[in-house]
Design an enzyme around this catalytic site. Structure first.
Site, PDB file in Angstrom:
ATOM      1  CB  SER A  48       5.937  -1.829  -3.172  1.00 43.57           C
ATOM      2  OG  SER A  48       4.775  -1.706  -3.900  1.00 43.57           O
ATOM      3  CG  HIS A  69      10.687  -2.771  -1.948  1.00 37.69           C
ATOM      4  ND1 HIS A  69       9.897  -1.960  -1.071  1.00 37.69           N
ATOM      5  CD2 HIS A  69      10.244  -1.907  -3.154  1.00 37.69           C
ATOM      6  CE1 HIS A  69       9.163  -1.144  -1.316  1.00 37.69           C
ATOM      7  NE2 HIS A  69       9.235  -0.898  -2.559  1.00 37.69           N
ATOM      8  CD  GLU A 129      11.154  -2.885   2.719  1.00 37.85           C
ATOM      9  OE1 GLU A 129      10.472  -2.399   1.695  1.00 37.85           O
ATOM     10  OE2 GLU A 129      10.596  -2.709   4.075  1.00 37.85           O
ATOM     11  CG  ASN A 165       5.487   0.521   0.868  1.00 39.14           C
ATOM     12  OD1 ASN A 165       5.580   1.848   0.670  1.00 39.14           O
ATOM     13  ND2 ASN A 165       6.027  -0.152  -0.164  1.00 39.14           N
TER      14      ASN A 165
END
Ligand code: CAA
Length: 288
Positions: free
Chosen positions: A120, A143, A155, A193
């Protein structure tokens, strides 16, 4: 995809979900954990999820049996990597652990296999350096989001040497499992994130200064912003240790205070309150 044999390393929250969606898409899936009991626990979780899908009438009992028959558990990494087309690692979010795993996969997987990380926040370019130079074009970030069977996004992170062919192969895999792809450059936290963690951090700081109760802060985002979960319950759901790690990577990577983990998050993690998985975080679980 030609061979459609995938190896998933790690049978925890993310790994079991990734294995489930790949098996559901017709891949032969090998689920690797060094300990047999953990590998079997991952398979049992998948069996339970698929049973709930049967109970809801989304798949038939025969489809569940068929999907489970495509899933094998493995405790020998070299054997598990033989003949695979792609490996996706979803092991503990620790760069040294992932580097060791990538080096072992590089030594055992076919030369043309893609090695993907579900990290992540850790740099794909750096992870790729634990493989031989000829493998690096086939190293990529993939991801997924939790719960993997539900969340429609992948992702895709291109490291410095990731090839266009690798991106195309991962886009094909994403199509197979019914997920939409966004592409991120290899920067701390990638896209999602980078956006999410300052939001969660600000909610934690607001909670810590007594701006509102945890329930009211969460209700603010759910009812006022139409989010499916409030930021504090989402942090509990992701895991407070995981959130802390991602915030540390962002803070170190950008050197900006805006990304610094709030003290209240550190305190909860230090106390072993990791969110849903430990029964307590910003909320207590099961929730009443
Ligand atoms: N595994 C599999 N399926 C699950 C599930 C799980 N753990 N949890 C819920 N589901 C399924 C349910 O079975 C249900 O499926 P059906 O529609 O087929 O019945 C569906 O999801 C909706 O579940 P519920 O009705 O029980 O609950 P809900 O409507 O409150 O949704 C939720 C639950 C999907 C988790 C929703 O609250 C949500 O979307 N929350 C936000 C999740 C999120 O933001 N995830 C990303 C986290 S960030 C991340 O993962 C990456 C990172 O790097 C930190």
């Amino acid at each position: 995809m030609t061979d459609r044999t995938a190896l998933v390393c790690g049978a925890g929250l993310m790994g079991h979900g990734i294995a489930q969606v790949l098996a559901g898409a017709g891949y032969q899936v090998r689920l690797y954990e060094p300990e047999q009991s953990r590998a079997e626990a991952g398979r049992d979780r998948i069996a339970g999820n698929l049973q709930r899908s049967v109970d809801k009438g989304r798949i038939t009992a025969d489809e569940r049996t068929e999907q489970l028959s495509r899933l094998s558990v493995e405790t020998d990494l070299a054997r598990a990597a033989t003949g695979i087309e792609v490996a996706i690692e979803a092991v503990f979010e620790d760069e040294a652990v992932k580097r060791d795993l990538f080096a072992l996969l590089d030594a055992s997987a076919p030369a043309e296999a893609i090695l993907a990380s579900n990290t992540s926040s850790i740099s794909i370019t750096r992870l790729a350096t634990s493989t031989r130079p000829e493998r690096r074009p086939r190293v990529v970030g993939v991801h997924f989001f939790s719960p993997v069977p539900v969340m429609p996004l992948i992702e895709l992170i291109r490291g410095a040497e990731t090839s266009d062919e690798t991106e195309a192969a991962i886009r094909a895999l994403a199509g197979d499992v019914g997920k939409q792809v966004i592409v991120s450059r290899d920067r701390p936290g990638f896209i999602v994130n980078r956006i999410l963690m300052p939001f969660l951090g600000e909610a934690m700081r607001a909670y810590d200064e007594g701006l509102g109760t945890a329930e009211d802060i969460d209700a603010g985002a759910k009812l006022g912003l139409n989010h499916p979960m409030g930021p504090l319950e989402l942090a509990d759901f992701i895991g407070l240790d995981v959130c802390l790690h991602i915030m540390e990577v962002l803070h170190e990577g950008f050197g900006v205070q805006h990304f610094a983990p709030p003290p209240v998050l550190r305190q909860l993690v230090d106390a072993g309150h990791l969110g849903q998985k430990s029964g307590r975080g910003f909320h207590t679980y099961p929730r009443s």
